[in-house]
Design an enzyme around this catalytic site. Structure first.
Site, mmCIF file in Angstrom:
data_model
loop_
_atom_site.group_PDB
_atom_site.id
_atom_site.type_symbol
_atom_site.label_atom_id
_atom_site.label_comp_id
_atom_site.label_asym_id
_atom_site.label_seq_id
_atom_site.Cartn_x
_atom_site.Cartn_y
_atom_site.Cartn_z
ATOM 1 C CG HIS A 46 1.901 -3.304 0.118
ATOM 2 N ND1 HIS A 46 1.341 -4.126 -0.831
ATOM 3 C CD2 HIS A 46 2.301 -2.192 -0.556
ATOM 4 C CE1 HIS A 46 1.395 -3.540 -2.022
ATOM 5 N NE2 HIS A 46 1.974 -2.357 -1.885
ATOM 6 C CD GLU A 150 2.762 3.712 -5.195
ATOM 7 O OE1 GLU A 150 3.771 3.196 -4.679
ATOM 8 O OE2 GLU A 150 1.613 3.553 -4.728
ATOM 9 C CG ASP A 176 4.273 -0.044 -6.614
ATOM 10 O OD1 ASP A 176 4.261 -1.107 -7.261
ATOM 11 O OD2 ASP A 176 3.683 0.082 -5.535
#
Ligand code: 3PY
Ligand code: MG
Length: 257
Positions: A46, A150, A176
Site C-alpha cells: 500500500h 486478514e 482488512d
C-alpha cells in the site's frame, strides 16, 4: 561484529519497536530508526514504494542499525526472494487465505532443501558482514517468512496455515480483518469482534511456537494489540507521523489545538 538475529530480538523481554515506511525516501526510513524504531517495515503493498526503491530503503534501515522488514504486494511471492537478496530480515505476505498460499510463499523464502529460493544473495551478504557460506547456511533460520491473517478464509484455515513448514509467523491486518468480519464492510480495528479474532490468532500462533504481529495505526491500538499477546505491533506510519506532527504544530501556533 555479528548482530543479534531478528528472530532472537523478537524473543527478547519487551516487544521490538516497529515503524512503518510508506514513503520511498530512504532518509525517512533512516530517520525512523534513528528516532528509536528498532525495525522498520517497507510497504510495497500500500505504500508508494516500488522494487526500484526497495534495496536503497533496506540498506538505509540496516545502516542505521535497524532490522529491515518488507511487505510484498498480494500474491507476488517471487518478489519475496528478491527482497531477501537485498537484505530484508522478514518478508510479510498479505491476504493469505489457505495453507497452499502459505506453502507457495514459503517456497520463495527458504533455500533448499526447505524451499526453492534461488541462490544469489550478494547484497544481503554485503549488508550482513557474513561470509557467503555463513549467510547461505543461516538464512533459512535467521530470516522470517510471515503471512497475513486478514480474511475469513485465513481465520478458518489458521491451524493449517500455522502448520506449514517454513512459515515463521503471522501478522494481522486489523483493517482488512475487521472489514471481512463486518456484515456491511465497515472497518473497525478495535471493535470487539475484531479484538476477539485477534486474540485467538495471537493465542494460536504462540501455541504453535510462531511469531505473531499486528499493524497498529496509532499508539492506542498498538498498546491494545500488545496487551492481547502479540509478539510485536507496529506503530503508525511515516506518512501519518508527518501529517500528525504538522497538524499539531499548526494548531499550536494558531492556538486551535
Ligand atoms: C490491514 O490493517 O489490513 C493492513 O494490512 C495494515 O496495513
Ligand atoms: Mg491489509
Amino acid at each position: 561484529m555479528e548482530r543479534t538475529s531478528l528472530r532472537a530480538a523478537l524473543a527478547g523481554d519487551r516487544p521490538l519497536r516497529v515503524g512503518w515506511s510508506c514513503l520511498s525516501d530512504p532518509l525517512a526510513a533512516e530517520i525512523m530508526v534513528r528516532a528509536g524504531f528498532e525495525a522498520v517495515l517497507i510497504d510495497l503493498q500500500h505504500g508508494v514504494i516500488d522494487m526500484g526503491a526497495a534495496p536503497v530503503l533496506l540498506a538505509a534501515i540496516r545502516a542505521a542499525g535497524g532490522y529491515a522488514l518488507a511487505r510484498i504486494p498480494v500474491g507476488e511471492y517471487q518478489s519475496a526472494s528478491r527482497l531477501l537478496d537485498w537484505g530484508a530480515d522478514m518478508v510479510v505476505a498479505p491476504m493469505i487465505e489457505t495453507a497452499d498460499d502459505a506453502r507457495a510463499f514459503a517456497s520463495f523464502m527458504k533455500y533448499p532443501p526447505d524451499g526453492l529460493r534461488s541462490y544469489g544473495p550478494a547484497r544481503a551478504v554485503q549488508l550482513s558482514g557474513l561470509s557467503a557460506d555463513a549467510y547461505r547456511t543461516s538464512a533459512n533460520g535467521s530470516t522470517l517468512a510471515v503471512v497475513m491473517i486478514e480474511t475469513r478464509g485465513a481465520l478458518a484455515n489458521l491451524d493449517a496455515i500455522l502448520a506449514v513448514p517454513g512459515i515463521d509467523g503471522v501478522f494481522v491486518g486489523p483493517f482488512d480483518l475487521s472489514i471481512a468480519l463486518s456484515p456491511d464492510g465497515e472497518p473497525g480495528p478495535d471493535r470487539p469482534d475484531t479484538m476477539a479474532a485477534m486474540e485467538r490468532v495471537a493465542r494460536q500462533a504462540r501455541a504453535a511456537g510462531k511469531v505473531c504481529g499486528a499493524f497498529g495505526a496509532n499508539a492506542m491500538l498498538t498498546r491494545r494489540y500488545l496487551d492481547l499477546g502479540f509478539t510485536f505491533a507496529s506503530l503508525s506510519t511515516d506518512m501519518d507521523l508527518i501529517a500528525g506532527a504538522a497538524r499539531a504544530a499548526i494548531a499550536e501556533v494558531e492556538g486551535t489545538g
